[in-house]
Design a protein around this motif. Structure first.
Motif, PDB file in Angstrom:
ATOM      1  N   CYS A  39      94.333  80.460  45.348  1.00 22.86           N
ATOM      2  CA  CYS A  39      93.117  80.600  45.143  1.00 22.86           C
ATOM      3  C   CYS A  39      92.247  80.593  43.419  1.00 22.86           C
ATOM      4  O   CYS A  39      91.281  79.707  43.651  1.00 22.86           O
ATOM      5  CB  CYS A  39      92.432  81.749  46.034  1.00 22.86           C
ATOM      6  N   LYS A  67      89.769  77.172  42.412  1.00 19.45           N
ATOM      7  CA  LYS A  67      88.579  77.865  41.861  1.00 19.45           C
ATOM      8  C   LYS A  67      88.320  77.435  40.268  1.00 19.45           C
ATOM      9  O   LYS A  67      87.131  77.012  40.000  1.00 19.45           O
ATOM     10  CB  LYS A  67      88.300  79.093  42.397  1.00 19.45           C
ATOM     11  N   SER A  91      87.771  80.422  47.328  1.00 21.46           N
ATOM     12  CA  SER A  91      87.525  79.238  46.351  1.00 21.46           C
ATOM     13  C   SER A  91      86.490  78.262  47.154  1.00 21.46           C
ATOM     14  O   SER A  91      85.698  78.082  46.200  1.00 21.46           O
ATOM     15  CB  SER A  91      88.956  78.760  46.450  1.00 21.46           C
TER      16      SER A  91
END
Length: 494
Positions: free
Chosen positions: A301, A305, A433
């Motif tokens: 995640c 991101k 994310s």
């Protein structure tokens, strides 16, 4: 460790990015639009030849990192030697197969008004350099698995500065500029292999000592994994480099020069963004090997991101004021350069959202279904793009509208495929994310409406301040924000 590695990677990137932008300008000045466009076409052919190299970097990194994650030194040595033997064979096979195929393509499909004999020479030199670089891949994989980012970062910086220096000299010196330019690029392609070999022999002698592995099973495992990784590599490189070949078929080398400039910008921006993923990637593989599922999911995640946010951050000037940036950067802006750059950035942003997913899939080893489904869509974009150009007689930018459409399809398909092959917590990926980056993108779009009433400098200043606030209060979770404030406060106190 991740923070330190990220810092090293970003320092390297700052130098490479500035050098890369100047290098593109000097190359364009030295070679002229037509020869620069020609070299970009030859570079595309070389990239197709180097597909195996791209495949095996991921493979070497994965198998060596798994062994290191399990703290098995002997297995790490065996995996290194298996990959080294395979790469030597690949280098020999490349020279034997690629040269005749490349010359056939040049004769039948390359459009160029100058000396075609010189085109063949450029291809020969570039192909041999690419083959030599293959041998350095296992060493590169070992450095990544060991997280020795400083080594290949300093090597990349040295290469960038050398290329910049010699390309600048080429503007006002020498007659056969394209040939000399080709030899410089070839030397820089093969150079890292020597550096990585010397460093690994000194620092990781136990791992790189030669041991002939007789277990065919290990070679089979690597080759099978590589075959499925190859589907993705072929799709990715085919999409990126196939666009240049398609543009050359329908529009010629002048428009190729615009695409080459756009690809240079996109490549630099993606390198910046991928630094976030590159520092996290070995940790994802090692966490999975140790059975730490929760940390592995968190890192996936985080990688997704961070990669998207980094890509967006460096893309802001090219999204908001591309004409201004190109006017300062290039003495003569090739046709379509600005438009191609904008579309390539949009396409890259869509792909960057799932940056950590591929690392997780590779760590599991269950990559067959994932690679076939996801990359079939990517290959389809090349076919459909070609048909649109051939049947529709559309402007050159329509090719990239097709690419963006298929990239969006890939984005929506990936989570479903991920659920099918593993027990990965997709909803956590969506929450931590996808949602933050979509919200930031939506809120940032307000600036496109304010752009006409703002001065260029003021527009960029407002954009970056606004973006940093969005990242701080929308993208970061409370614990991430607290960690960031703590690090900054500690540095300021020092």
């Amino acid at each position: 460790m991740i923070a330190v590695n990220s810092l090293i990677l970003y320092i390297r990137l700052a130098i490479i990015s500035i050098s890369g932008l100047l290098y593109t300008r000097f190359s364009l000045q030295a070679l002229g639009i037509s020869d620069y466009g020609l070299y970009s076409v030859i570079a595309c052919i070389i990239t197709f030849i180097s597909i195996i190299n791209t495949i095996m970097v991921t493979t070497s990194n994965r198998f060596i990192a798994i062994a290191i994650g399990k703290n098995d030194k002997e297995e790490a040595c065996r995996q290194f030697n298996v990959n080294l033997v395979i790469h030597v064979l690949i280098a020999l096979l490349t020279i034997a197969v690629a040269l005749p195929l490349g010359h056939w393509y040049i004769v039948h499909h390359v459009t160029y008004d100058g000396d075609m004999h010189m085109v063949h020479t450029v291809f020969n030199v570039s192909s041999i350099a690419a083959a030599l670089s293959f041998i350095g891949v296992p060493y590169n994989g070992l450095l990544i698995a060991r997280e020795r980012f400083l080594v290949f970062c300093s090597t990349d910086v040295a290469m960038s500065l050398f290329k910049l220096f010699f390309t600048y000299l080429l503007i006002d010196h020498f007659e056969h500029k394209l040939i000399i330019y080709t030899f410089i690029m070839a030397l820089m392609t093969a150079f890292p292999t020597l550096v990585f070999y010397a460093y690994c022999r000194r620092r990781f002698a136990d791992t790189v000592r030669f041991v002939f592995v007789r277990e065919l099973r290990k070679y089979k495992e690597v080759v099978q994994f590589s075959a499925y990784i190859g589907i993705g590599a072929i799709a990715t490189i085919g999409k990126a480099q196939g666009s240049a070949l398609i543009i050359n078929m329908f529009f010629g080398t002048v428009v190729n020069a615009g695409l080459a400039v756009a690809n240079s910008v996109s490549s630099i921006l993606q390198t910046f963004a991928n630094n976030a993923q590159k520092s996290i990637s070995p940790q994802i593989v090692k966490s999975y090997a140790m059975g730490d599922t929760d940390r592995c999911t968190s890192l996936v995640c985080l990688a997704s991101k961070a990669t998207y946010l980094s890509m967006f951050f460096v893309s802001i000037p090219f999204l908001l004021v591309p004409e201004f940036i190109f006017g300062i950067w290039l003495k003569e802006v090739p046709p379509y350069a600005v438009k191609f750059t904008y579309l390539l950035i949009v396409d890259a942003l869509i792909f960057s959202i799932n940056a950590g997913v591929t690392d997780f899939v590779n760590a599991t080893g269950r990559i067959k279904f994932y690679q076939i489904i996801v990359n079939s869509l990517m290959v389809s974009s090349i076919v459909v793009g070609y048909l649109v150009m051939k049947l529709g007689h559309k402007p050159a930018e329509f090719l990239f509208y097709v690419y963006i459409t298929f990239s969006s399809l890939v984005f929506f398909v990936r989570p479903f495929v991920l659920v099918h092959i593993s027990k990965f917590d997709v909803w956590r990926l969506v929450r931590d994310s996808y949602l933050p980056v979509f919200l930031i993108t939506l809120l940032f779009c307000v600036l496109f409406f304010l752009k006409p009433v703002l001065n260029v400098v003021v527009c960029l200043a407002v954009a970056y301040i606004y973006y940093c606030l969005l990242v701080l209060f929308v993208a970061l979770k409370p614990n991430e924000r607290a960690w960031l404030f703590g690090v900054v406060g500690k540095r300021l106190r020092r």
